[in-house]
Design an enzyme around this catalytic site. Structure first.
Site, PDB file in Angstrom:
ATOM      1  N   GLU A 133       0.822  -1.223   0.000  1.00  0.00           N
ATOM      2  CA  GLU A 133       0.000   0.000   0.000  1.00  0.00           C
ATOM      3  C   GLU A 133       0.850   1.265   0.000  1.00  0.00           C
ATOM      4  O   GLU A 133       0.554   2.229  -0.704  1.00  0.00           O
ATOM      5  CB  GLU A 133      -0.947   0.014   1.207  1.00  0.00           C
ATOM      6  CG  GLU A 133      -2.183  -0.863   1.063  1.00  0.00           C
ATOM      7  CD  GLU A 133      -1.916  -2.334   1.311  1.00  0.00           C
ATOM      8  OE1 GLU A 133      -0.762  -2.704   1.617  1.00  0.00           O
ATOM      9  OE2 GLU A 133      -2.862  -3.137   1.208  1.00  0.00           O
ATOM     10  N   HIS A 191     -11.814  -5.197   9.074  1.00  0.00           N
ATOM     11  CA  HIS A 191     -12.485  -5.043   7.782  1.00  0.00           C
ATOM     12  C   HIS A 191     -13.750  -4.204   7.943  1.00  0.00           C
ATOM     13  O   HIS A 191     -14.677  -4.316   7.161  1.00  0.00           O
ATOM     14  CB  HIS A 191     -12.861  -6.406   7.186  1.00  0.00           C
ATOM     15  CG  HIS A 191     -11.699  -7.189   6.690  1.00  0.00           C
ATOM     16  ND1 HIS A 191     -10.844  -7.869   7.522  1.00  0.00           N
ATOM     17  CD2 HIS A 191     -11.234  -7.401   5.427  1.00  0.00           C
ATOM     18  CE1 HIS A 191      -9.911  -8.470   6.793  1.00  0.00           C
ATOM     19  NE2 HIS A 191     -10.123  -8.207   5.526  1.00  0.00           N
TER      20      HIS A 191
END
Ligand SMILES: Cc1ncc(C[n+]2csc(CCOP(=O)(O)OP(=O)(O)O)c2C)c(N)n1
Length: 653
Positions: free
Chosen positions: A392, A459
């Site tokens: 990322e 999540h």
């Protein structure tokens, strides 16, 4: 520099004495229009690119006439004109920007490379690993140059890494590498020149480890007591400047007299430039200019042929229009789910902007974790729809590098939670670059966010408040399909870094009429969802639907609902209007309570709308715990569980 520092005429300086051959040799081996990502010890990059010394002296005094309007210290600035990308203090993140620039060259089929510097200390950062890995996997023409000077501040190499040579790591990434004598100017120059040709010809990265030594302290104040004297004695004999001079004498290229002349000319030039550079005005703070320079200004939009552009006013020409439907819009619409609207906005943006690159894990053939880019790769090709390694930080950095070369990019975080591992690049590089040296970061990061799907602490998070607290970013958070499409298009058209939050639970549960045209919803404008006169709910994202559901179930209460749509910048006019309509305000958000954006809005209302209030502003937010997985626990966690209670408390105030 050393004398000026001692005289207090320049601020902090990191010495490159003993290492000059690397910065100078590398900069000279590149073309002048190839980007270099230098670090704190690389004065030679700036001088080799012929930046006026007078302006550099202004920069080092922190003057407004320098390269960063007095906003940055010593070498932390860049210059587009000179193709030098300013470093942030964190060292490693520079390398991924070099990846992005190299990707731009590759896409444009230009015969160019980029070059990123790192010290041996910086190689321990994850950013080093990520940048090299991405460059290798994407076959990018980028040169990674390690200056191994033996110490990272006081830390010797044996406490920094365990491999024998850092260049051995090249093999692990699947790239070529070479170790060179960093104190030999010609060796540096020849090697980098040859490697540059290799990178262009083979479209591959290359790792260079230049062995050198730092002849002074990390910076002057910290001294060198931790370094044995023998090392200074040894490396003194290898001084790159003196040895090059000797070499030129021995070869008969220059005579002693000519060398003396060069030294005198240089000294005179420095004195002259210094006299100009010292002629600076005192810094005058202009708050408006300070605030304005945080964001890049958007160019006036030009209508691309064949694309009908609508904006917010076409869709909602009646300012009192209520609801999310295209009230005044007469064109064709489709009934789309939130996810389809996002997909359509992205698809149309790909058609409009040939320079828009999409990057993310599994977004190509697989179509992304939520299938938003399903089919895109067939239509737009793999060079524009790019699968990424799980890196990322490097991908956010690469997005910035693309921006340096005039590309737009959209990065899909697979889940908003994973932005933590790219956090530094977002909040320190993307967010601050325009303010620091006027470079835009034309990047959108899509953030599938939120709970209610039983996905647990990693999540489900709502992390928008982290970014709202970061000047330089824009934070957008639509709740309806029509807004999602129009805001995504606006985000992509905006030259600034935009974090675009998409609620996962709304992807397939919310649908509505969406114009088929290419249109924008203006960033920074809230939407008045529902008119009421008893209580105002100011909210966004899933909160809008919770509020609407609550209002539908409680027709006895006259509820007013405002959907913020953008969290940075906030629409304070709409917030004020919402307060005025009822005098009683609940700020509702799915994010946890403490430090959430509700606190910010409540404070603003208290400061600016106190006379409009009939009761204290109340916040209804999720519990101050991580997001739990079990449905029962998550339902209890979410703000929705306390909405009725909060409204009743406010009504009975
Ligand atoms: C992420 C991060 N951690 C710590 C620091 C503080 N710091 C600045 S320079 C430096 C040493 C860097 O060593 P090296 O990469 O070998 O470069 P050198 O200074 O030797 O040229 C440290 C620890 C920093 N700037 N950024």
């Amino acid at each position: 520099m050393l004398i000026l520092l001692r005289q207090g005429k320049i601020s902090k300086w990191f010495s490159g004495i003993g290492q000059e051959a690397i910065a100078v040799g590398a900069a000279l081996a590149l073309q002048d229009d190839e980007w270099i990502m230098p670090l704190h010890r690389n004065l030679g990059v700036f001088t080799s690119r012929n930046m006026p010394l007078s302006k550099l002296f202004m920069q080092w005094q922190g003057a407004q006439e320098g390269y960063s309007k007095g906003r940055e210290r010593s070498f932390h600035f860049g210059s587009r004109e000179h193709h030098i990308c300013g470093m942030i203090s964190h060292l490693g993140p520079q390398l991924a920007i070099a990846d992005g620039v190299a990707l731009a060259h590759k896409l444009k089929k230009e015969n160019k490379v980029s070059l990123g510097f790192t010290g041996e200390g910086g190689t321990s950062e994850g950013d080093f690993h990520e940048a090299l890995n991405v460059a290798a996997v994407w076959d990018l023409p980028v040169i990674f140059l390690i200056e191994n000077n033996g110490y990272g501040l006081s830390t010797p190499t044996r406490e920094q890494y365990r491999c024998i040579s850092l260049v051995d790591r090249a093999k692990g990434y699947g790239m070529e590498g070479v170790q060179i004598d960093g104190n030999n100017l010609l060796q540096v120059y020849d090697t980098i020149k040859g490697i540059r040709e290799y990178c262009i010809k083979h479209q591959k990265p290359y790792l260079v480890e230049a062995i050198t030594f730092r002849m002074r302290g990390h910076e002057e104040a910290s001294g060198t007591k931790y370094i044995p004297q023998e090392l200074f004695d040894l490396w003194e004999k290898k001084d790159p400047v003196k040895n090059y001079e000797q070499y030129l004498l021995a070869q008969g290229v220059l005579s002693a007299e000519e060398i003396e002349n060069i030294k005198n000319e240089t000294k005179n030039k420095i004195e002259q430039e210094l006299a100009i550079g010292m002629n600076i005005r005192p810094v005058i703070a202009d708050t408006e200019e300070e605030l304005n320079d945080v964001y890049a200004e958007r160019e006036v939009r030009s209508q691309k042929s064949g694309v009908r552009i609508l904006d917010n006013s076409d869709l909602h020409s009646d300012p009192t229009a209520i609801g999310s439907g295209p009230d005044s819009y007469r064109g064709a619409t489709s009934d789309l789910r939130l996810i389809d609207a996002i997909k359509q906005g992205l698809h149309q943006s790909m058609e409009v902007h040939e320079n828009l690159i999409l990057m993310g894990q599994d977004i190509a053939e697989y179509g992304g974790a939520f299938k938003i880019t399903d089919g895109f790769v067939t239509e737009f090709g793999k060079s524009r729809v790019r699968n990424t390694p799980i890196c990322e930080s490097a991908i956010v950095g690469a997005a910035l590098g693309l921006s340096l070369e005039g590309y737009k990019s959209m990065m899909e975080m697979q889940f908003a939670d994973f932005v933590t591992v790219g956090f530094n690049q977002v909040v320190n590089n993307l967010a601050k670059i325009h303010y620091r040296w006027g470079q835009q970061a034309d990047v959108v990061i899509r953030m599938p966010t939120g709970g209610g799907v039983g996905a647990g602490p990693f999540h489900s998070q709502s992390n928008e408040a982290w970014f709202v607290h970061t000047p330089g970013l824009k934070v957008v958070y639509p709740s309806t399909p029509i807004d999602a499409k129009g805001l995504l298009i606006a985000a992509i058209n905006d030259p600034n870094p935009v974090l675009f939050f998409e609620h996962k639970a709304l992807y397939r549960s919310v649908s509505g009429a969406v114009p088929q045209d290419y249109y924008e919803i203006e960033i920074g404008k809230a939407r008045h969802v529902m008119e009421g006169d008893e209580i105002s709910i100011i909210t966004y994202g899933s909160g809008v639907h919770w509020a609407e559901d609550y209002a539908a179930e409680h027709s006895e209460i006259s509820i007013d609902i405002l959907d913020l749509r953008t969290l940075l910048p906030l629409d304070y006019i709409a917030i004020r209007d919402a307060v005025q309509r009822t005098g009683k305000v609940v700020i509702l958000h799915e994010d946890t309570l403490t430090g959430g954006i509700g606190g910010e809005i409540a404070a603003w209302i208290a400061e600016n709308c106190f006379n409009l209030l009939d009761a204290p502003v109340m916040r209804c937010a999720s519990l101050d715990t991580p997001v739990p997985c079990s449905v029962e626990l998550e339902n209890n966690f979410l703000a929705k569980a306390r909405l009725g209670e909060t409204i009743n408390k406010l009504l009975s105030y």
